[in-house]
Structures are given as C-alpha cells and as structure tokens.
Design an enzyme around this catalytic site. Structure first.
Site, PDB file in Angstrom:
ATOM      1  N   ASP A  11       0.868  -1.187   0.000  1.00  0.00           N
ATOM      2  CA  ASP A  11       0.000   0.000   0.000  1.00  0.00           C
ATOM      3  C   ASP A  11       0.903   1.236   0.000  1.00  0.00           C
ATOM      4  O   ASP A  11       2.121   1.139   0.195  1.00  0.00           O
ATOM      5  CB  ASP A  11      -0.899   0.002   1.253  1.00  0.00           C
ATOM      6  CG  ASP A  11      -1.821   1.228   1.305  1.00  0.00           C
ATOM      7  OD1 ASP A  11      -2.340   1.647   0.255  1.00  0.00           O
ATOM      8  OD2 ASP A  11      -2.012   1.795   2.405  1.00  0.00           O
ATOM      9  N   SER A  12       0.279   2.393  -0.155  1.00  0.00           N
ATOM     10  CA  SER A  12       1.035   3.647  -0.095  1.00  0.00           C
ATOM     11  C   SER A  12       1.625   3.876   1.298  1.00  0.00           C
ATOM     12  O   SER A  12       2.619   4.580   1.449  1.00  0.00           O
ATOM     13  CB  SER A  12       0.107   4.813  -0.416  1.00  0.00           C
ATOM     14  OG  SER A  12      -0.960   4.852   0.526  1.00  0.00           O
ATOM     15  N   TYR A  43      -1.130   8.462  -2.106  1.00  0.00           N
ATOM     16  CA  TYR A  43      -1.314   8.234  -3.541  1.00  0.00           C
ATOM     17  C   TYR A  43      -2.555   8.970  -4.063  1.00  0.00           C
ATOM     18  O   TYR A  43      -2.641   9.286  -5.239  1.00  0.00           O
ATOM     19  CB  TYR A  43      -1.549   6.743  -3.813  1.00  0.00           C
ATOM     20  CG  TYR A  43      -0.345   5.851  -3.792  1.00  0.00           C
ATOM     21  CD1 TYR A  43       0.960   6.348  -3.696  1.00  0.00           C
ATOM     22  CD2 TYR A  43      -0.524   4.468  -3.896  1.00  0.00           C
ATOM     23  CE1 TYR A  43       2.040   5.484  -3.699  1.00  0.00           C
ATOM     24  CE2 TYR A  43       0.562   3.598  -3.908  1.00  0.00           C
ATOM     25  CZ  TYR A  43       1.842   4.105  -3.800  1.00  0.00           C
ATOM     26  OH  TYR A  43       2.911   3.251  -3.812  1.00  0.00           O
ATOM     27  N   CYS A  74      -4.584  -1.516  -1.803  1.00  0.00           N
ATOM     28  CA  CYS A  74      -4.794  -0.084  -1.987  1.00  0.00           C
ATOM     29  C   CYS A  74      -5.777   0.109  -3.134  1.00  0.00           C
ATOM     30  O   CYS A  74      -5.516  -0.352  -4.259  1.00  0.00           O
ATOM     31  CB  CYS A  74      -3.447   0.566  -2.315  1.00  0.00           C
ATOM     32  SG  CYS A  74      -3.581   2.310  -2.746  1.00  0.00           S
ATOM     33  N   CYS A 185     -11.247   2.937   0.866  1.00  0.00           N
ATOM     34  CA  CYS A 185      -9.810   3.174   0.980  1.00  0.00           C
ATOM     35  C   CYS A 185      -9.349   2.312   2.144  1.00  0.00           C
ATOM     36  O   CYS A 185     -10.012   2.262   3.190  1.00  0.00           O
ATOM     37  CB  CYS A 185      -9.544   4.651   1.272  1.00  0.00           C
ATOM     38  SG  CYS A 185      -7.845   5.007   1.770  1.00  0.00           S
ATOM     39  N   HIS A 187      -7.128   2.607   4.275  1.00  0.00           N
ATOM     40  CA  HIS A 187      -6.830   3.307   5.527  1.00  0.00           C
ATOM     41  C   HIS A 187      -8.074   3.405   6.426  1.00  0.00           C
ATOM     42  O   HIS A 187      -7.963   3.486   7.652  1.00  0.00           O
ATOM     43  CB  HIS A 187      -6.334   4.730   5.248  1.00  0.00           C
ATOM     44  CG  HIS A 187      -4.895   4.820   4.825  1.00  0.00           C
ATOM     45  ND1 HIS A 187      -4.445   4.395   3.596  1.00  0.00           N
ATOM     46  CD2 HIS A 187      -3.809   5.311   5.478  1.00  0.00           C
ATOM     47  CE1 HIS A 187      -3.134   4.616   3.515  1.00  0.00           C
ATOM     48  NE2 HIS A 187      -2.727   5.171   4.643  1.00  0.00           N
TER      49      HIS A 187
HETATM   50  N1  DGL Z   1      -4.879   3.171   1.144  1.00  0.00           N
HETATM   51  C1  DGL Z   1      -5.046   3.667  -0.168  1.00  0.00           C
HETATM   52  C2  DGL Z   1      -6.347   3.306  -0.806  1.00  0.00           C
HETATM   53  O1  DGL Z   1      -6.906   2.281  -0.483  1.00  0.00           O
HETATM   54  C3  DGL Z   1      -4.456   4.983  -0.579  1.00  0.00           C
HETATM   55  C4  DGL Z   1      -4.442   6.143   0.340  1.00  0.00           C
HETATM   56  C5  DGL Z   1      -3.514   7.215  -0.197  1.00  0.00           C
HETATM   57  O2  DGL Z   1      -2.322   6.964  -0.258  1.00  0.00           O
HETATM   58  O3  DGL Z   1      -4.016   8.282  -0.596  1.00  0.00           O
HETATM   59  O4  DGL Z   1      -6.824   3.977  -1.676  1.00  0.00           O
END
Ligand code: DGL
Length: 267
Positions: A11-12, A43, A74, A185, A187
């Site tokens: 992931d990012s 990202y 991600c 997302c 996160h």
């Molecule tokens: N965790 C990521 C996602 O599922 C990206 C979050 C990010 O880096 O902006 O989209």
C-alpha cells in the site's frame, strides 16, 4: 513457484495493514511481506501515471524477493495500475481491492449509497465501470476524504480527534439519504469505530479485507501454492521511516514486528 515463498502485500502507507490483518486471519500459515510505500504517501492526490509507476516498481521489488503472490492492498493503486501489473507479471497471482459497491447495493433500502475513498479512486475510469456494472440503479454519493488518510498515517484513530474529522463527511452523506457507507480506501477501516459512532449502529460500513483474503486463498489453492503448515510470519518494510512503520503496526494491529527499510535502489 514454491508454496513457502512469501505473499507480498503493498500500500502507499499503513492502510494496507487492514488487509494484512484479514489475510493473517484467513491464511495463518503464510509468510507475509508487507511493503508500505511511505516515501510516496498519499497516492490519492497524485496522478494515475505516478501511482502506476510506483506500483510497477514495488511489484518488481516483490518479484526480486521471490513473492508467489502480490496483494495490491490499496484501492487507488488497484484503480490506476492493476492492468499494467498483470501485463508485466502474467504468471504472478495479483489481487487488487475495489470499493464494496456490490454488497452495498444489495444492502441499501433507500437506494442511496455513500462512498468514502481517495480523489484518485473516485475519479478513475475503473471505479466508474464498477459502479455502472454493480449498481446501475443506485444513487452513489462520492466523498473524497484525503484528510482521513493523513489522520490514519498519524495514528490518530481514536478519541475526539478521530470523531471530529469523520463527523462532517458522515453527516453530509446521511443527510442526502445514504443508508449504507462504503469504506473505499484501505486506511479507513482503522477509523471504523469513529465512523460507526458518527453514522449510528444501524448503518452498515462495507470493507473489503475479508473478501480479498478469501480470493487470495482460492487462487493459491487452485495453483497448489498454499503453505500447508508452519506458524506463518510477517515482515514489514517501507520506503520511508522503518521505526515509524514498526510503531504504527504495533498501534494499529498490535503486531510487534520489527520493520526495515526497502533497500536503496528500490525506493
Ligand atoms: N490506502 C489507499 C487506498 O486504499 C491509498 C491512500 C492514499 O495513499 O491516498 O486507496
């Protein structure tokens, strides 16, 4: 590809740890190598080309570490890069994550579903296709929440801080009639408690860690590449600050694993 080789999860930043958690529960015997591209987080506000180039670089690194599979944990990177990854590594098991539009479309009674994700995911053609395919009759409310990504990266996932940041966006979507909310997302599952408190107990929050872990198990099983026995293990690596990733893994997953930096040249 021998069954003992690791599964790469990427992931990012720390968001993909929510997917790692589900993979560990489903596949406890596997060796997992988690890569956080923390030097390049977030990202969600970058171009699709940038995110794709990072995904290809991380995939090459995971292949150099003999990964038997890669989980793109991600949504943003999946939307930007999954096709390019599969074209570059046709023999590797590659699993992506997508916002849980389909289950949300089944659950909603109001016909309105709210989606929290990054700007990149919500703007991607892949997301537009997903919505068109899985929920053509449903009204989908898009809500980019880049500030939630940074909140989780800071580890501020509980208490008044977390409650304060999620309240506005949640109320906004509920006021427009949403009765199911998609956490699009990786996160955001770490803010689950705060989001649920803001939305109320009756509103389902949809995540994708479990289905992704089951899809991974199925694909490895089909190829005869599941680790049959063993205690399993987790290795953590980052393109950023290793000590910070170690602290975050302890905070978010209660995972006391040491973290290392991805070797120079791969960052
Ligand atoms: N965790 C990521 C996602 O599922 C990206 C979050 C990010 O880096 O902006 O989209």
């Amino acid at each position: 590809m021998p069954a003992l080789h690791p599964i790469g999860v990427y992931d990012s930043g720390v968001g993909g740890l929510s997917v790692l958690r589900a993979i560990r529960e489903t596949l406890p015997c596997e060796r997992l190598l988690y890569v956080a591209d923390s030097a390049h987080v977030p990202y969600g506000e970058k171009t699709q080309e940038y995110v794709q180039q990072r995904a290809l670089a991380i995939a090459d690194y995971l292949v150099s570490r003999q990964a038997k599979a890669m989980v793109v944990a991600c949504n943003t990177a999946t939307a930007a890069a999954i096709a390019a990854l599969r074209a570059r590594h046709p023999d590797l098991v590659i699993i992506g994550v997508e916002p849980a539009i389909k289950p949300a479309a089944h659950l909603t009674r109001s016909g309105v579903v709210g989606v929290f994700a990054t700007t990149g995911t919500l703007a991607s053609p892949k997301f537009a296709t997903l919505v068109q395919r899985e929920a053509p009759e449903i009204r989908i409310l898009f809500r980019p929440c880049p500030e939630w990504v940074l909140q989780v990266e800071r580890g501020a996932i509980r208490g008044a801080d977390a409650a304060g940041i999620v309240a506005g966006p949640v109320q906004e979507l509920l006021a427009q009639g949403a009765d199911a909310l998609v956490l699009g997302c990786t996160h955001f599952p770490f803010l689950h408690e705060a989001i649920q408190a803001a939305a109320g107990p009756a509103v389902p929050l949809l995540e994708t860690g479990g289905p992704v872990a089951r899809r991974l198990r199925h694909q490895l099983q089909e190829r005869g590449q599941l680790a049959a026995a063993g205690p399993g293990a987790v290795a953590l690596e980052t393109t950023g600050d290793a000590a910070a990733l170690g602290r975050m893994a302890a905070l978010l997953l209660d995972l006391p694993a040491a973290a290392a930096q991805v070797p120079a040249g791969w960052r």
